[in-house]
Scaffold this motif. Sequence first.
Motif, short mmCIF file in Angstrom:
data_model
loop_
_atom_site.label_atom_id
_atom_site.label_comp_id
_atom_site.label_asym_id
_atom_site.label_seq_id
_atom_site.Cartn_x
_atom_site.Cartn_y
_atom_site.Cartn_z
N MET A 73 13.84 64.98 80.63
CA MET A 73 15.14 64.36 80.86
C MET A 73 15.41 63.23 79.89
SD MET A 73 16.23 66.35 83.11
CE MET A 73 17.79 65.56 83.52
N ALA A 74 14.53 62.99 78.94
CA ALA A 74 14.73 61.93 77.93
C ALA A 74 15.58 62.50 76.79
CB ALA A 74 13.40 61.40 77.42
N PHE A 93 16.69 58.49 69.29
CA PHE A 93 17.44 57.24 69.35
C PHE A 93 16.84 56.33 70.40
CE2 PHE A 93 20.38 60.44 67.82
CZ PHE A 93 21.09 59.80 66.83
N GLU A 94 16.87 55.04 70.12
CA GLU A 94 16.55 54.04 71.13
C GLU A 94 17.85 53.38 71.55
OE1 GLU A 94 13.57 50.23 71.94
OE2 GLU A 94 13.87 50.96 69.89
N THR A 108 15.09 46.09 78.90
CA THR A 108 14.74 47.51 78.92
C THR A 108 15.42 48.24 77.78
OG1 THR A 108 16.56 48.07 80.42
CG2 THR A 108 14.44 47.50 81.42
N SER A 109 14.82 49.35 77.39
CA SER A 109 15.43 50.29 76.45
C SER A 109 14.86 51.66 76.75
CB SER A 109 15.16 49.89 74.99
OG SER A 109 13.78 50.03 74.68
N ILE A 110 15.52 52.70 76.25
CA ILE A 110 15.04 54.07 76.42
C ILE A 110 15.02 54.76 75.08
CG2 ILE A 110 15.74 54.36 78.83
CD1 ILE A 110 18.27 55.75 77.80
N PHE A 146 19.81 57.11 82.21
CA PHE A 146 20.78 56.01 82.27
C PHE A 146 20.28 54.90 83.18
CE2 PHE A 146 24.56 53.86 83.86
CZ PHE A 146 25.39 53.78 82.75
N GLU A 147 19.69 55.27 84.32
CA GLU A 147 19.28 54.27 85.30
C GLU A 147 18.04 53.49 84.88
OE1 GLU A 147 20.93 55.52 89.62
OE2 GLU A 147 19.12 56.58 88.99
#
Length: 266
Positions: A73-74, A93-94, A108-110, A146-147
Amino acid sequence: MQRFLLPLLFLTLSPPAISHYSSSTSSPSSSSVSSDASEWRPARATYYAASNPRDAVGGACGYGDLVKSGYGMATVGLSETLFERGQICGACFELRCVDDLRWCIPGTSIIVTATNFCAPNYGFDPDGGGHCNPPNKHFVLPIEAFEKIAIWKAGNMPVQYRRINCRREGSMRFTVDGGGIFISVLITNVAGSGDVAAVKIKGSRTGWLPMGRNWGQNWHINADLKNQALSFEVTSSDRSTVTSYNVSPKNWNYGQTFEGKQFETP
């Protein structure tokens, strides 16, 4: 509060059969995403909530089942301005949430992989509901991603993004499909810049043959390569090249997936 569900392009593919075959490969040239590309840039992000497990299958990049392909899901769908007609598929992408202390999760970051396309909606202005219309830079995330950076009530969220190198577990994978002399190859699990710019294929009785981009990261050629071991030369957008020799046996079949050399990641 209304959830922001944007039109994503989903295409269902059959899951590949995975086959392992030893290969000898050439050494890649190492490179990384340029410093200009890795600068933080402004954009916006919304999310979608999958109502059916099949929503995790497909996408405009052609990866099929995202879990089986190793992306989980990333993942992210990109607006037309970012999607580059599919050439960006596989890039990493971050993202981080900015400018809204009510909804951002601080610190936070993803990291997500481009696997889909958010189609424009020209029935709305870019600032009035057409989130993915040009010239908007927009990311559509699964709600699970997103969360990790914002509360879901944020809706259409200001974010910053930057290109980063992709880190992958295991080898680059080549899923061979088609029929007759038509050969289609889906390339997945690409490290380094993540996106593929050029592909060549070689049978054990041929020289190197350039492949064309069909869509996303599906590449095709019309050539009779049955009963030949297959080799691949993959060039990424940062001009690094990896050559994987004899990744398949000569008795390969359509629908099989083979593993080759991987790009080095600094």
